[in-house]
Write an enzyme that holds these catalytic residues in place. Structure first.
Site, PDB file in Angstrom:
ATOM      1  CB  SER A   6      -0.900   0.000   1.241  1.00 39.70           C
ATOM      2  OG  SER A   6      -1.539   1.253   1.422  1.00 39.70           O
ATOM      3  CE1 TYR A  40      -4.371  -2.184   5.498  1.00 37.03           C
ATOM      4  CE2 TYR A  40      -3.231  -0.153   4.893  1.00 37.03           C
ATOM      5  CZ  TYR A  40      -3.898  -1.311   4.529  1.00 37.03           C
ATOM      6  OH  TYR A  40      -4.071  -1.599   3.190  1.00 37.03           O
TER       7      TYR A  40
END
Length: 341
Positions: A197, A210
């Site tokens: 990501s 995350y």
């Protein structure tokens, strides 16, 4: 004298690498074929994983789909079977309409295999991988895509959710790679794709677990790529995928400054996957989508921290996750009230 000559040789190779990279950017290399190759995708039951499965199916890959949700995984498999049937119909039509001199594609004869696997559990990964080797064969392409997000501020996040995020998003890459890389090394043939990501390259507030998991994926993937290079296994390729916010619902509610959002909207899942497929099929080591993410990453590396904070506040990126976290908290409270908890 020897080290001086070697220094000039290294300088030449570095400059030549820039030339080759520019050439690939200007003249896109031909996509490699994955027809008949076994491609394993984790998190295939929805989102990007499902779209990756459909893209590889259109390229006649033999698919192995992993997901913790067997129902959604089977739904993806049925979509893949429909694509296979369409390809078989096209092949049959070509054979019927071709002359004796023309080369005709062989019948697809492709199958899709589904496995219910919790990639956050090491034992589940290893046992399922053994079944794949026994029932399907050697895996050529491993696409680590499975991911979760807790949606809590750090001090409000249960320890179990933090551990789960790290296990699924990061540790699973270790287990799946250890399961399938040995055969790739033996054959000097394979491809490992890590879906990370943009939050694995730079961070924001409210998603500490995350970000940590995705930073871990980026570090793991880069070190793995160097290890493969050091082993002189030039037949094994690696691709790191770092997309910006993707409109899959995973971060529903996340918002940057409204005046900026039209210029940097969430990515359409189809677009994100097509860009990633282009990188994978041309053996590109890394793809950031959109390309602006390369610039952001570079600026984050060279600017003072306070300058980065200033830019975040201007873009509304400093608290962009707060609306998402609030929505998740509200949904949790509503669910608890509904169930009488």
């Amino acid at each position: 004298m020897h080290i001086v000559l070697e220094f000039f040789l290294v300088t030449f190779r570095v400059l030549w690498a820039f030339v080759l990279a520019a050439g690939k950017w200007l003249l896109r290399p031909k996509d490699k074929s994955v027809a008949g190759q076994v491609c394993l995708i984790t998190g295939a039951g929805s989102g990007l994983g499902r779209l990756f499965a459909l893209e590889f199916a259109r390229r006649r890959a033999q698919l192995v789909l992993w997901d913790i949700n067997s129902q959604s995984n089977e739904e993806t498999a049925e979509m893949v079977r429909n694509i296979y049937r369409e390809l078989e119909a096209e092949d049959s039509a070509r054979r019927a309409n071709s002359s004796a001199e023309e080369e005709v594609l062989p019948c697809c004869n492709l199958k899709v295999y589904t496995y219910t696997c919790d990639v956050g559990k090491r034992e589940s990964v290893y046992s399922t991988a053994e079944r794949v080797r026994r029932e399907v064969g050697d895996v050529y392409l491993l696409l680590n895509n499975a991911g979760v997000v807790s949606g809590h501020h750090l001090l409000e996040c249960p320890d179990e959710l933090i551990e789960r995020t790290m296990m699924v998003n990061c540790h699973a890459h270790f287990w799946t790679t250890k399961a399938f890389l040995p055969k790739m090394m033996e054959l000097n043939h394979g491809h490992i794709v890590s879906v990370a990501s943009s939050l694995g390259l730079f961070s924001t507030a409210g998603v500490e677990d995350y970000c940590a998991s995705k930073f871990g994926v980026v570090g793991f993937h880069e070190s793995l790529s160097h290890e493969i290079k050091a082993s002189d296994k030039d037949g094994i390729k690696t691709t790191l995928v770092c997309p910006y916010l993707v409109d899959t619902g995973m971060f529903r509610g996340c918002r940057i400054r409204k005046e900026i959002e039209p210029f940097l909207p969430p990515l359409k899942p189809d677009y994100c996957v097509k860009q990633a497929m282009r990188a994978i099929l041309t053996d590109q080591p890394m793809i950031c989508t959109p390309r602006l993410m390369y610039i952001v990453t570079c600026m984050k590396s060279i600017l003072p921290f306070e300058a980065v904070v200033c830019m975040y506040r201007f873009l509304g990126a400093d608290k962009c996750m707060y609306p998402f976290i609030a929505q998740r908290k509200q949904a949790t409270n509503n669910n608890e009230a509904k169930n009488g908890i």
